[in-house]
Design a protein around this motif. Structure first.
Motif, short mmCIF file in Angstrom:
data_model
loop_
_atom_site.label_atom_id
_atom_site.label_comp_id
_atom_site.label_asym_id
_atom_site.label_seq_id
_atom_site.Cartn_x
_atom_site.Cartn_y
_atom_site.Cartn_z
N LEU A 289 -10.35 11.78 4.85
CA LEU A 289 -9.81 13.12 5.10
C LEU A 289 -8.31 13.05 5.35
O LEU A 289 -7.81 12.11 5.99
N PRO A 290 -7.59 14.07 4.91
CA PRO A 290 -6.18 14.15 5.30
C PRO A 290 -6.09 14.68 6.73
O PRO A 290 -7.02 15.29 7.25
N LYS A 291 -4.96 14.45 7.36
CA LYS A 291 -4.78 15.03 8.68
C LYS A 291 -4.60 16.54 8.56
O LYS A 291 -4.02 17.02 7.59
N VAL A 292 -5.13 17.25 9.57
CA VAL A 292 -5.15 18.70 9.52
C VAL A 292 -4.13 19.24 10.51
O VAL A 292 -4.06 18.79 11.67
N ASN A 293 -3.33 20.22 10.06
CA ASN A 293 -2.37 20.87 10.94
C ASN A 293 -3.10 21.93 11.75
O ASN A 293 -3.51 22.97 11.24
N VAL B 66 -14.16 20.02 5.43
CA VAL B 66 -15.48 20.50 5.83
C VAL B 66 -16.11 19.51 6.79
O VAL B 66 -16.16 18.30 6.52
N ILE B 67 -16.54 20.01 7.94
CA ILE B 67 -17.27 19.19 8.94
C ILE B 67 -18.65 19.82 9.11
O ILE B 67 -18.76 20.99 9.49
N GLN B 68 -19.67 19.04 8.80
CA GLN B 68 -21.07 19.51 8.95
C GLN B 68 -21.73 18.72 10.08
O GLN B 68 -21.79 17.50 10.03
N ILE B 69 -22.22 19.44 11.08
CA ILE B 69 -22.89 18.82 12.22
C ILE B 69 -24.31 19.36 12.24
O ILE B 69 -24.54 20.55 12.47
N ALA B 70 -25.27 18.48 11.95
CA ALA B 70 -26.68 18.91 11.82
C ALA B 70 -27.55 18.13 12.79
O ALA B 70 -27.29 16.96 13.09
N ASP B 71 -28.59 18.80 13.29
CA ASP B 71 -29.59 18.13 14.13
C ASP B 71 -30.98 18.43 13.56
O ASP B 71 -31.16 19.36 12.79
N ASN B 72 -31.94 17.62 13.94
CA ASN B 72 -33.33 17.83 13.52
C ASN B 72 -34.16 18.41 14.65
O ASN B 72 -35.32 18.06 14.86
N GLY B 73 -33.53 19.33 15.39
CA GLY B 73 -34.19 19.97 16.52
C GLY B 73 -35.14 21.08 16.12
O GLY B 73 -35.55 21.17 14.96
N PRO B 74 -35.48 21.97 17.06
CA PRO B 74 -36.48 23.01 16.77
C PRO B 74 -35.99 24.11 15.85
O PRO B 74 -36.79 24.88 15.33
N TYR C 178 -4.49 23.27 16.13
CA TYR C 178 -4.38 23.18 17.59
C TYR C 178 -5.41 22.16 18.06
O TYR C 178 -6.61 22.44 18.11
N ALA C 179 -4.95 20.97 18.40
CA ALA C 179 -5.85 19.85 18.62
C ALA C 179 -6.84 20.11 19.76
O ALA C 179 -8.04 19.85 19.65
N SER C 180 -6.34 20.61 20.89
CA SER C 180 -7.23 20.81 22.04
C SER C 180 -8.32 21.83 21.72
O SER C 180 -9.46 21.71 22.17
N GLN C 181 -7.97 22.85 20.91
CA GLN C 181 -8.96 23.86 20.56
C GLN C 181 -10.04 23.26 19.66
O GLN C 181 -11.25 23.55 19.83
N LEU C 182 -9.65 22.44 18.69
CA LEU C 182 -10.65 21.82 17.84
C LEU C 182 -11.53 20.86 18.63
O LEU C 182 -12.75 20.77 18.41
N ASN C 183 -10.94 20.14 19.59
CA ASN C 183 -11.75 19.28 20.45
C ASN C 183 -12.80 20.11 21.19
O ASN C 183 -13.95 19.67 21.37
N ASP D 236 -6.14 13.85 13.36
CA ASP D 236 -7.13 13.04 12.66
C ASP D 236 -8.51 13.54 13.09
O ASP D 236 -8.93 13.36 14.24
N ILE D 237 -9.22 14.22 12.19
CA ILE D 237 -10.51 14.82 12.52
C ILE D 237 -11.51 13.77 12.97
O ILE D 237 -12.25 13.95 13.96
#
Length: 772
Positions: A582-586, A703-711, A588-593, A548-549
């Motif tokens: 989202l559907p569950k993704v098949n 698709v996972i998008q992680i955005a910040d408003n940094g420099p 390697y869980a520890s690697q995605l973490n 579960d992402i």
């Protein structure tokens, strides 16, 4: 006729040959030059060809009469000033008036008397000569007036220039005893402090005060005695007594008869220059000590004259005796190795333009025996107030031994270059493997540590959580017992009353419930953190499993929550979640973490120095991506048909709403015309489409998008962020492996995509795509 004048020319015009002969003979006898003409037309031609000094003109002539001839000659610029005397038998006043109105100056009637003719001719020629003299004198007078006007204007300019000059200008009267001052300009007044009235009639020697034995005074007296120009240096005193140095130039002035009338003196204040020369002299003395104490060669280049001082050590370094090498810039330049000439001169010119703080260059310099030595030249120039280089001082150091060692090293490097290339390839692979091993070992150790910590924390947490209820019940029983005692003994002893007040029994009874509730909430919080740590570590999970992402991201945020909270110095970081189903993704869980941890931790690091608001936005959704498959058995026309089919799908409303995207994986595709194949008709194309299997693969991605408003980051940094061991953090703050390992996990281990979009000043966004 006046003998002082050259023979004058008289043009005689008369249709009577007898008159012509008589007048010609008469005038020749009086030393005139005569030119006869029988008609008016010939007279005009003769006058224009060579203008005479006087014309004797008959009026009554066939063809053009005398009046017409006179009118035409007076109308022409070349002949209008020639005096014309009419010679005719007409005696009426009207005839004379007409002649004078046309420009004639005299009138002789026929028959004429020879004496009258000569008298009138001489009178008119005398008048003409006088007129020419007056015109010449007037011309000369006009020239003299113009010259004097220009001279006066020039004199006024010179007077203004002298008055405005910052130099002191003095004029003395050389015809009076002791050369008294007769003029000083404002520059003299500013320089000395004396006014013109205070120095008029005095000799300038009073400016030297009591210092009467100066060398410059002797030179000045000798020049005045010999009436010559002189330039000397004197130490004078201003009116307030302060000394100053002046450079004095005197020049004698003579009148047109060669008599000496005045001396003009020009004073220039050189106090600053004298002080600079004294300082330079002391510097020279110290510099000489440096020359004798160092083994390097020293040079001092006068840039304005080209003269170069070269120390004995510098010349000996090249094998020259003191007198065998000229002290000039050209001599040094001629010793430069041809291959080093351009680079050396460029370095020199760059420094002289003040583009480098120091002149430093290595070059080869020819020795006396023809060999070359490597020289390290260093120097620094000096500039005048206008920025022009005037001097350069520096040193030469023999670095031949060092260069030989470098050449030997280069030779050794050349021998090993081939092996180095092979090692580079191996090193690149090794670095990549090392990065994997380091991160694997790191995460393995981290996972073991987290698992151990979670286990160790879980036991006492379970003990605390399990015994809290019993502790709450035991406390309630004790309170109930105290209440029974209070009912049975309403009047306790003073000691019991004091202790009851001391412990504030009522507050203790009320606060105990709040205390146990807080302990219960804390124990629950610890249990949640332990559960997240266990999920994050997932030890010994090397197999694919459904994940579960959202849960994985939330567990990572929980671990990083202490870095998101506000502190005394900074405000917290806000996390915005835009989660779609989202559907569950098949995977390697520890690697995605690990990937989520790396990217989120980097985002938090980037926001540490950012001013509020500081925001991390996490968005998730599902998309589909079409990829054209290899079509080895299909013609280019079929490929075109497949592309058209995909294009038609791309325009459908369903594809747009589902977020489809299309990727063409046929590199260097050519058009049908380029391949030399004729295009198929639309009917054939449709038929081919119906018989072809779908040439595309429909792949669903999370698709996972992680955005910040940094420099944000520059394009140059974005090209390197996935390289092993590359980091933008300070030394000790990062290994440079996080994003590299994350890229390998997503791309190589999960056949996904990891990309970065960043704009300086706006922030950074990482986009993760994982096939479902």
């Amino acid at each position: 006729m006046n003998d002082y004048h050259s023979p004058e020319t008289i043009l005689i015009v008369d249709d009577s040959e007898e008159n012509l002969h008589l007048l010609t003979k008469l005038l020749l006898e009086h030393k005139y030059e005569v030119r006869p003409a029988l008609d008016g037309q010939s007279a005009i031609v003769a006058a224009l060809a060579e203008p005479p000094d006087l014309i004797l003109l008959d009026i009554l002539m066939p063809g053009i009469n005398g009046y017409q001839v006179c009118e035409q000659l007076k109308a022409d610029e070349r002949t209008k000033e020639i005096p014309i005397v009419f010679l005719t038998a007409l005696q009426e006043v009207c005839d004379k008036v007409k002649g004078f109105s046309l420009g004639a100056i005299d009138y002789i009637t026929k028959p004429f008397q020879t004496q009258e003719v000569i008298a009138r001719v001489e009178a008119q020629l005398a008048n003409q000569r006088l007129k020419k003299q007056l015109e010449e004198q007037n011309r000369r007078l006009q020239q003299e007036i113009a010259f004097r006007t220009a001279a006066e204007k020039q004199l006024r300019l010179l007077e203004r220039a002298i008055a405005a000059s910052s130099n002191g200008i003095v004029i003395t009267d050389a015809q009076l005893p002791d050369n008294p001052v007769v003029y000083v300009n404002s520059g003299f007044e500013n320089l000395t402090g004396y006014t013109a009235e205070e120095v008029m009639g005095k000799n300038c020697r009073f400016l030297q005060g009591m210092e009467l034995e100066q060398t410059g005074r002797g030179q000045l007296r000798q020049a005045i005695t010999e009436k010559q120009e002189c330039q000397t240096v004197l130490r004078n005193f201003r009116k307030d007594g302060t000394p100053f140095w002046q450079e004095l130039t005197i020049s004698p002035v003579y009148d047109p008869q060669g008599n000496l009338t005045n001396f003009i003196g020009v004073q220039q204040d050189i106090t600053n220059r004298i002080a600079a020369e004294e300082a330079l002299k002391k510097s020279e003395e110290r510099w000489q000590l440096v020359i004798r104490s160092t083994g390097d060669g020293i040079f001092d280049w006068n840039i304005q004259t080209g003269e170069v001082f070269m120390s004995a050590e510098l010349k000996q370094m090249q094998g020259f005796a003191e007198d065998e090498l000229a002290n000039t810039y050209e001599a040094w330049r001629n010793l430069l190795h041809p291959e080093d000439l351009d680079e050396t001169l460029v370095a020199l010119a760059t420094h002289l333009k003040r583009q480098t703080p120091l002149y430093e260059v290595e070059y080869r310099l020819r020795c006396k025996d023809g060999s070359y030595k490597w020289i390290l030249a260093r120097g620094e120039a000096q500039w005048d107030q206008r920025g022009n280089p005037i001097r350069m001082v520096g040193s030469h150091k023999d670095i031949s031994a060092r260069k030989q060692a470098e050449q030997a090293l280069q030779l050794s490097e050349a021998q090993q270059r081939e092996k180095a290339k092979q090692l580079e390839l191996a090193l690149a692979e090794l670095k990549r493997t090392q990065a994997k091993l380091i991160q694997s070992a790191k995460m393995s150790s981290l996972g073991e540590m987290i698992a151990g910590i979670a286990h160790e924390i879980n036991n006492p947490t379970s003990f605390i959580s399990g015994n809290l209820e019993f502790a709450r019940q035991y406390f309630q029983d004790l309170i109930h017992l105290v209440e029974l005692y209070q009912q049975a003994y309403p009047n306790p002893t003073p000691k019991i009353q004091d202790y009851t007040q001391k412990i504030d029994l009522d507050f203790l009874t009320q606060d105990w419930q709040k205390l146990t509730n807080s302990m219960q909430i804390g124990a629950k919080r610890i249990s949640e953190i332990v559960r997240s740590l266990k999920i994050f570590s997932r030890q010994n999970e090397s197999k694919l499993e459904l994940l579960d992402i959202h849960e994985s991201i939330d567990d990572t945020l929980l671990i990083l929550e202490h870095r998101l909270k506000p502190t005394d110095k900074t405000k917290g970081i806000e996390v915005l979640k835009n989660y779609e189903q989202l559907p569950k993704v098949n995977c390697y869980a520890s690697q995605l973490n690990q990937v989520f941890m790396n990217i989120l931790a980097n985002a938090i690091d980037a926001l540490q120095t950012q001013t509020p608001p500081r925001v991390i936005t996490i968005s998730t959704y599902v998309t589909k991506q079409f990829k054209l498959q290899n079509l080895p058995n299909h013609s280019p026309a079929a490929v075109s048909a497949s592309v058209a089919l995909v294009s038609s799908l791309s325009l459908s409303q369903d594809s747009i709403s589902q977020g489809y995207s299309y990727t063409d994986i046929m590199p260097n595709a050519q058009t049908q015309d380029n391949l030399g194949i004729q295009e198929s008709s639309s009917s054939n194309l449709k038929e081919q489409q119906l018989h072809l299997k779908p040439p595309y693969q429909d792949t669903e991605f999370v698709v996972i998008q992680i955005a910040d408003n940094g420099p944000g980051m520059s394009k140059e940094l974005q090209q390197k962020i996935f390289d092993p061991f590359f980091t933008t953090k300070q030394v000790g703050s990062g290994t440079g492996l996080g994003l590299s390992i994350s890229y390998q996990i997503i791309v190589e281990n999960h056949n996904g995509q990891l990309s970065c979009i960043s704009t300086p000043g706006q922030g950074t966004e990482f986009i993760i795509k994982i096939p479902v």
